[in-house]
Design a protein around this motif. Structure first.
Motif, PDB file in Angstrom:
ATOM      1  N   LEU A   6       0.785  -1.100   0.564  1.00 44.42           N
ATOM      2  CA  LEU A   6       0.228  -0.076   0.160  1.00 44.42           C
ATOM      3  C   LEU A   6       0.877   1.577   0.464  1.00 44.42           C
ATOM      4  CD1 LEU A   6      -2.801  -1.219   2.599  1.00 44.42           C
ATOM      5  CD2 LEU A   6      -3.122  -1.396  -0.200  1.00 44.42           C
ATOM      6  N   TYR A   7       1.859   1.373   1.179  1.00 45.30           N
ATOM      7  CA  TYR A   7       3.147   2.288   0.475  1.00 45.30           C
ATOM      8  C   TYR A   7       3.307   2.524  -0.659  1.00 45.30           C
ATOM      9  CZ  TYR A   7       6.531   5.256   2.493  1.00 45.30           C
ATOM     10  OH  TYR A   7       7.617   6.842   2.419  1.00 45.30           O
ATOM     11  N   MET A   8       4.051   1.775  -1.336  1.00 40.59           N
ATOM     12  CA  MET A   8       4.792   1.754  -2.478  1.00 40.59           C
ATOM     13  C   MET A   8       4.156   1.979  -3.499  1.00 40.59           C
ATOM     14  SD  MET A   8       7.152   0.833  -2.456  1.00 40.59           S
ATOM     15  CE  MET A   8       7.954   0.600  -0.193  1.00 40.59           C
ATOM     16  N   THR A   9       2.817   1.924  -3.299  1.00 41.52           N
ATOM     17  CA  THR A   9       1.360   2.591  -4.548  1.00 41.52           C
ATOM     18  C   THR A   9       0.298   3.875  -4.221  1.00 41.52           C
ATOM     19  OG1 THR A   9      -0.389   1.232  -3.551  1.00 41.52           O
ATOM     20  CG2 THR A   9       1.275   0.272  -5.308  1.00 41.52           C
ATOM     21  N   GLY A  10       1.375   4.045  -3.162  1.00 42.18           N
ATOM     22  CA  GLY A  10       0.585   5.527  -1.822  1.00 42.18           C
ATOM     23  C   GLY A  10      -0.821   5.344  -1.773  1.00 42.18           C
ATOM     24  N   LEU A  30       3.062   4.469 -23.467  1.00 42.89           N
ATOM     25  CA  LEU A  30       2.098   4.077 -22.336  1.00 42.89           C
ATOM     26  C   LEU A  30       3.589   4.742 -21.248  1.00 42.89           C
ATOM     27  CD1 LEU A  30       0.119   1.886 -21.334  1.00 42.89           C
ATOM     28  CD2 LEU A  30       2.769   0.272 -20.620  1.00 42.89           C
ATOM     29  N   GLN A  31       2.668   5.457 -20.397  1.00 40.19           N
ATOM     30  CA  GLN A  31       2.567   6.225 -19.283  1.00 40.19           C
ATOM     31  C   GLN A  31       2.657   6.129 -17.907  1.00 40.19           C
ATOM     32  OE1 GLN A  31       1.943   9.820 -19.320  1.00 40.19           O
ATOM     33  NE2 GLN A  31       1.323  10.737 -17.581  1.00 40.19           N
ATOM     34  N   LEU A  32       3.100   5.877 -16.991  1.00 38.82           N
ATOM     35  CA  LEU A  32       3.077   6.074 -15.485  1.00 38.82           C
ATOM     36  C   LEU A  32       2.998   7.144 -14.156  1.00 38.82           C
ATOM     37  CD1 LEU A  32       5.552   4.091 -14.296  1.00 38.82           C
ATOM     38  CD2 LEU A  32       5.316   2.580 -15.227  1.00 38.82           C
ATOM     39  N   GLU A  33       1.955   6.509 -13.776  1.00 42.67           N
ATOM     40  CA  GLU A  33       3.389   7.693 -12.702  1.00 42.67           C
ATOM     41  C   GLU A  33       3.325   6.565 -11.357  1.00 42.67           C
ATOM     42  OE1 GLU A  33      -0.812   7.889 -13.137  1.00 42.67           O
ATOM     43  OE2 GLU A  33       1.356   9.010 -14.879  1.00 42.67           O
ATOM     44  N   VAL A  34       5.065   6.988 -10.460  1.00 40.55           N
ATOM     45  CA  VAL A  34       5.456   6.600  -9.354  1.00 40.55           C
ATOM     46  C   VAL A  34       5.666   7.291  -8.710  1.00 40.55           C
ATOM     47  CG1 VAL A  34       7.946   5.882 -10.742  1.00 40.55           C
ATOM     48  CG2 VAL A  34       7.176   4.257  -8.776  1.00 40.55           C
ATOM     49  N   TYR A  35       4.997   6.723  -7.079  1.00 40.70           N
ATOM     50  CA  TYR A  35       5.962   7.744  -5.814  1.00 40.70           C
ATOM     51  C   TYR A  35       7.995   7.216  -6.047  1.00 40.70           C
ATOM     52  CZ  TYR A  35       1.778   8.521  -5.771  1.00 40.70           C
ATOM     53  OH  TYR A  35       0.500   8.904  -5.483  1.00 40.70           O
ATOM     54  N   SER A  36       8.412   8.431  -6.099  1.00 42.80           N
ATOM     55  CA  SER A  36       9.971   8.914  -5.253  1.00 42.80           C
ATOM     56  C   SER A  36      10.366   8.025  -4.047  1.00 42.80           C
ATOM     57  CB  SER A  36      10.599   9.841  -5.128  1.00 42.80           C
ATOM     58  OG  SER A  36       9.714  10.765  -3.714  1.00 42.80           O
ATOM     59  N   HIS A  37      10.072   7.235  -3.753  1.00 42.24           N
ATOM     60  CA  HIS A  37       9.843   6.527  -2.431  1.00 42.24           C
ATOM     61  C   HIS A  37       9.725   5.042  -2.611  1.00 42.24           C
ATOM     62  CE1 HIS A  37       5.080   6.838  -1.248  1.00 42.24           C
ATOM     63  NE2 HIS A  37       5.393   5.417  -1.302  1.00 42.24           N
ATOM     64  N   LEU A  94       3.254  13.795  -2.637  1.00 45.55           N
ATOM     65  CA  LEU A  94       1.833  12.355  -1.387  1.00 45.55           C
ATOM     66  C   LEU A  94       2.741  12.982  -0.343  1.00 45.55           C
ATOM     67  CD1 LEU A  94       0.204   9.925  -1.307  1.00 45.55           C
ATOM     68  CD2 LEU A  94       1.970   8.906  -1.507  1.00 45.55           C
ATOM     69  N   TYR A  95       1.894  12.674   0.967  1.00 50.88           N
ATOM     70  CA  TYR A  95       2.212  13.026   1.863  1.00 50.88           C
ATOM     71  C   TYR A  95       1.938  11.372   2.275  1.00 50.88           C
ATOM     72  CZ  TYR A  95       2.950  14.618   6.713  1.00 50.88           C
ATOM     73  OH  TYR A  95       3.755  14.289   8.186  1.00 50.88           O
ATOM     74  N   MET A  96       2.973  10.615   3.112  1.00 50.10           N
ATOM     75  CA  MET A  96       2.365   9.475   3.605  1.00 50.10           C
ATOM     76  C   MET A  96       3.213   8.786   4.704  1.00 50.10           C
ATOM     77  SD  MET A  96       1.645   6.580   0.991  1.00 50.10           S
ATOM     78  CE  MET A  96       0.139   4.871   2.007  1.00 50.10           C
ATOM     79  N   ASN A  97       2.478   8.642   5.633  1.00 50.98           N
ATOM     80  CA  ASN A  97       3.767   8.063   6.696  1.00 50.98           C
ATOM     81  C   ASN A  97       4.515   9.136   7.672  1.00 50.98           C
ATOM     82  OD1 ASN A  97       2.673   5.476   6.528  1.00 50.98           O
ATOM     83  ND2 ASN A  97       4.361   4.430   5.457  1.00 50.98           N
ATOM     84  N   GLY A  98       4.200  10.603   7.384  1.00 51.02           N
ATOM     85  CA  GLY A  98       4.928  11.226   7.999  1.00 51.02           C
ATOM     86  C   GLY A  98       6.049  12.186   6.956  1.00 51.02           C
ATOM     87  N   SER A  99       5.714  11.908   5.736  1.00 54.28           N
ATOM     88  CA  SER A  99       6.713  12.632   4.867  1.00 54.28           C
ATOM     89  C   SER A  99       6.449  12.622   3.656  1.00 54.28           C
ATOM     90  CB  SER A  99       7.767  11.846   4.945  1.00 54.28           C
ATOM     91  OG  SER A  99       8.482  10.572   4.055  1.00 54.28           O
ATOM     92  N   GLU A 108       5.509  12.367  -7.099  1.00 54.05           N
ATOM     93  CA  GLU A 108       5.140  11.162  -7.841  1.00 54.05           C
ATOM     94  C   GLU A 108       6.356  11.592  -9.162  1.00 54.05           C
ATOM     95  OE1 GLU A 108       0.630  10.861  -9.701  1.00 54.05           O
ATOM     96  OE2 GLU A 108       1.461  12.737  -8.777  1.00 54.05           O
ATOM     97  N   ILE A 109       6.600  10.514  -9.621  1.00 57.20           N
ATOM     98  CA  ILE A 109       7.495  10.800 -11.516  1.00 57.20           C
ATOM     99  C   ILE A 109       6.506  10.325 -12.449  1.00 57.20           C
ATOM    100  CG2 ILE A 109       9.850  10.390 -12.156  1.00 57.20           C
ATOM    101  CD1 ILE A 109      10.580   9.055  -8.986  1.00 57.20           C
ATOM    102  N   ILE A 110       6.785  10.617 -13.207  1.00 55.62           N
ATOM    103  CA  ILE A 110       6.100  10.888 -14.986  1.00 55.62           C
ATOM    104  C   ILE A 110       7.367   9.998 -16.154  1.00 55.62           C
ATOM    105  CG2 ILE A 110       4.147  12.028 -16.671  1.00 55.62           C
ATOM    106  CD1 ILE A 110       3.814  13.814 -14.281  1.00 55.62           C
ATOM    107  N   MET A 111       7.461   8.577 -15.976  1.00 59.52           N
ATOM    108  CA  MET A 111       7.415   7.804 -16.684  1.00 59.52           C
ATOM    109  C   MET A 111       6.866   7.699 -18.044  1.00 59.52           C
ATOM    110  SD  MET A 111       9.784   5.851 -13.956  1.00 59.52           S
ATOM    111  CE  MET A 111      11.345   5.872 -15.111  1.00 59.52           C
TER     112      MET A 111
END
Length: 182
Positions: free
Chosen positions: A28-32, A121-128, A151-156, A160-163
């Motif tokens: 869940l954290y990896m996907t935000g 084909l495009q995606l978004e991935v979080y920097s963490h 994204l603010y999650m787990n205190g930090s 959001e990286i667009i690829m």
């Protein structure tokens, strides 16, 4: 050499595994993902997706035993612009780092460019999610931009990286490999 995973259409019988994966904190954290879901919501989402002609939902299965280990989707397909969005989720942390995700992404790219005849084909991935970011790069995705601290999650905060992968990128990287198995 046989590929370790294959893709097939997502089926009703897969929904219990998807629901169980929504209880894994690390995934869940990896996907935000902040929201919790009931099984009924998962079923309703699946049924809505089945009717949506602008997407393809696929199960990621181990070749050795046909076990579903994840799912991916090619979404928001725009035929006129020949582009789509992409998302993927492996369902257990115990299978991460074994190349299954990278192989599934490669097969999804083959499906996107060879069968759907799209150009982007495009995606978004979080920097963490460094594991995901580097797996996407390894599969051919190119970073195009960042939405800083989106994204603010787990205190930090995380960016959001667009690829994306373009058809020309794909053709430079690969020949014609991978396909969806029924």
């Amino acid at each position: 050499m046989a590929k370790p995973v294959y893709l097939r259409e997502l089926k009703q019988k897969d929904l219990e595994k998807i629901y169980q994966s929504l209880d894994n904190e690390e995934i869940l954290y990896m996907t935000g993902t902040k929201k919790t879901f009931t099984f009924e919501q998962v079923v309703n989402h699946y049924e809505a997706c089945q009717k949506d002609e602008a997407r393809h939902d696929l199960a990621i299965c181990l070749t050795e035993n046909d076990e579903m280990i994840g799912d991916l989707a090619i979404v928001e397909i725009e035929e006129d612009n020949r582009k789509a969005g992409f998302r993927i989720s492996l369902h257990q942390t115990t299978i991460l780092g074994k190349g299954y995700g990278t192989e599934a992404v490669k097969q999804a790219l083959a499906f996107t460019f060879n069968e759907l005849k799209l150009n982007r084909l495009q995606l978004e991935v979080y920097s963490h999610n460094l594991r995901g970011y580097y797996a996407y790069k390894k599969a051919g995705f190119v970073e195009e931009g960042r939405l800083r601290q989106s994204l603010y999650m787990n205190g930090s905060y995380s960016d959001e990286i667009i690829m994306a992968v373009l058809r020309e990128d794909y053709e430079k990287m690969r020949g014609n490999e991978g396909s969806v198995r029924e």
